[in-house]
Motif scaffolding. Structure first.
Motif, PDB file in Angstrom:
ATOM      1  N   ASN A 132      55.979  63.121-100.632  1.00 33.54           N
ATOM      2  CA  ASN A 132      56.396  61.832-100.094  1.00 33.54           C
ATOM      3  C   ASN A 132      55.159  60.941-100.107  1.00 33.54           C
ATOM      4  O   ASN A 132      54.430  60.844 -99.129  1.00 33.54           O
ATOM      5  N   CYS A 184      53.682  58.458 -97.427  1.00 34.39           N
ATOM      6  CA  CYS A 184      53.051  58.931 -96.191  1.00 34.39           C
ATOM      7  C   CYS A 184      51.989  59.996 -96.457  1.00 34.39           C
ATOM      8  O   CYS A 184      51.163  60.272 -95.610  1.00 34.39           O
ATOM      9  N   ASP A 244      52.839  63.170 -97.372  1.00 36.16           N
ATOM     10  CA  ASP A 244      53.392  64.486 -97.039  1.00 36.16           C
ATOM     11  C   ASP A 244      53.624  65.293 -98.314  1.00 36.16           C
ATOM     12  O   ASP A 244      53.958  64.748 -99.357  1.00 36.16           O
ATOM     13  N   CYS A 272      52.510  64.559 -91.975  1.00 35.97           N
ATOM     14  CA  CYS A 272      52.599  64.003 -90.632  1.00 35.97           C
ATOM     15  C   CYS A 272      53.438  64.903 -89.719  1.00 35.97           C
ATOM     16  O   CYS A 272      54.065  65.863 -90.162  1.00 35.97           O
ATOM     17  N   SER A 302      57.205  65.241 -90.727  1.00 37.22           N
ATOM     18  CA  SER A 302      57.509  66.110 -91.871  1.00 37.22           C
ATOM     19  C   SER A 302      57.326  67.576 -91.484  1.00 37.22           C
ATOM     20  O   SER A 302      58.104  68.440 -91.899  1.00 37.22           O
ATOM     21  N   ARG A 346      59.692  56.093 -92.235  1.00 38.88           N
ATOM     22  CA  ARG A 346      59.472  57.511 -91.914  1.00 38.88           C
ATOM     23  C   ARG A 346      60.664  58.400 -92.274  1.00 38.88           C
ATOM     24  O   ARG A 346      60.592  59.614 -92.092  1.00 38.88           O
ATOM     25  N   CYS A 389      59.942  61.185 -94.539  1.00 34.24           N
ATOM     26  CA  CYS A 389      59.148  62.263 -93.917  1.00 34.24           C
ATOM     27  C   CYS A 389      60.088  63.352 -93.401  1.00 34.24           C
ATOM     28  O   CYS A 389      59.803  64.541 -93.509  1.00 34.24           O
TER      29      CYS A 389
HETATM   30 ZN    ZN Z   1      55.218  61.592 -93.159  1.00 38.77          ZN
END
Ligand code: ZN
Length: 141
Positions: A35, A38, A40, A63, A66, A122, A125
């Motif tokens: 991802n 972000c 992830d 994060c 996730s 988000r 995530c």
């Molecule tokens: Zn994330």
């Protein structure tokens, strides 16, 4: 403790103690999802016994959302049939995209993650691990 605090506790607990997480050898990786917005990243393998998902293992960085989502997913799908696991993924993604609303009897973990719907950036995530699950399931059968 109000509901939001309870939900935060659930996310934090899964984030600090991710269930079924651990390093994977390269040859074990069945799905690799990122991802980029972000940062992830998840690598995942699924264990299938006949028509049942017996377990999910993953190796993830990213994060709190996730990490918590992968941990929650790994607990939710163990013991389901492959079709049920795919249906759960479809339902979870639709829920996060606000295409459907949570059911009243939804488990707390899902309600906790539903808070993400208010933060469109988000949503990926939370859904990344479920996309990884589906790609791993495609390979498992
Ligand atoms: Zn994330």
């Amino acid at each position: 403790m109000n509901l939001n605090e309870l939900y935060q506790e659930i996310i934090l607990d899964h984030c600090k103690h991710p269930r079924n997480a651990g390093p994977l050898e390269d040859h074990e990786v069945m799905a690799d999802e990122k991802n980029p917005s972000c940062g992830d990243h998840i690598r995942l393998r699924v264990e299938v016994d006949g028509n049942l998902v017996s377990g999910v293992r993953y190796d993830s960085q990213g994060c709190a959302i996730s990490t918590a989502s992968a941990s929650i997913m790994s607990e939710m799908v163990a013991g389901l049939s492959i079709d049920e696991a795919k249906a759960k993924s479809g339902r979870f993604v639709a829920l996060m995209r606000s295409e459907i609303d949570p059911e009243l009897d939804e488990i707390e973990e899902i309600l906790a993650l539903s808070g993400v719907r208010e933060y469109p950036m988000r949503i990926k995530c939370a859904t990344m691990c479920w996309h990884a699950l589906v790609s791993a399931l495609e390979q498992a059968v």
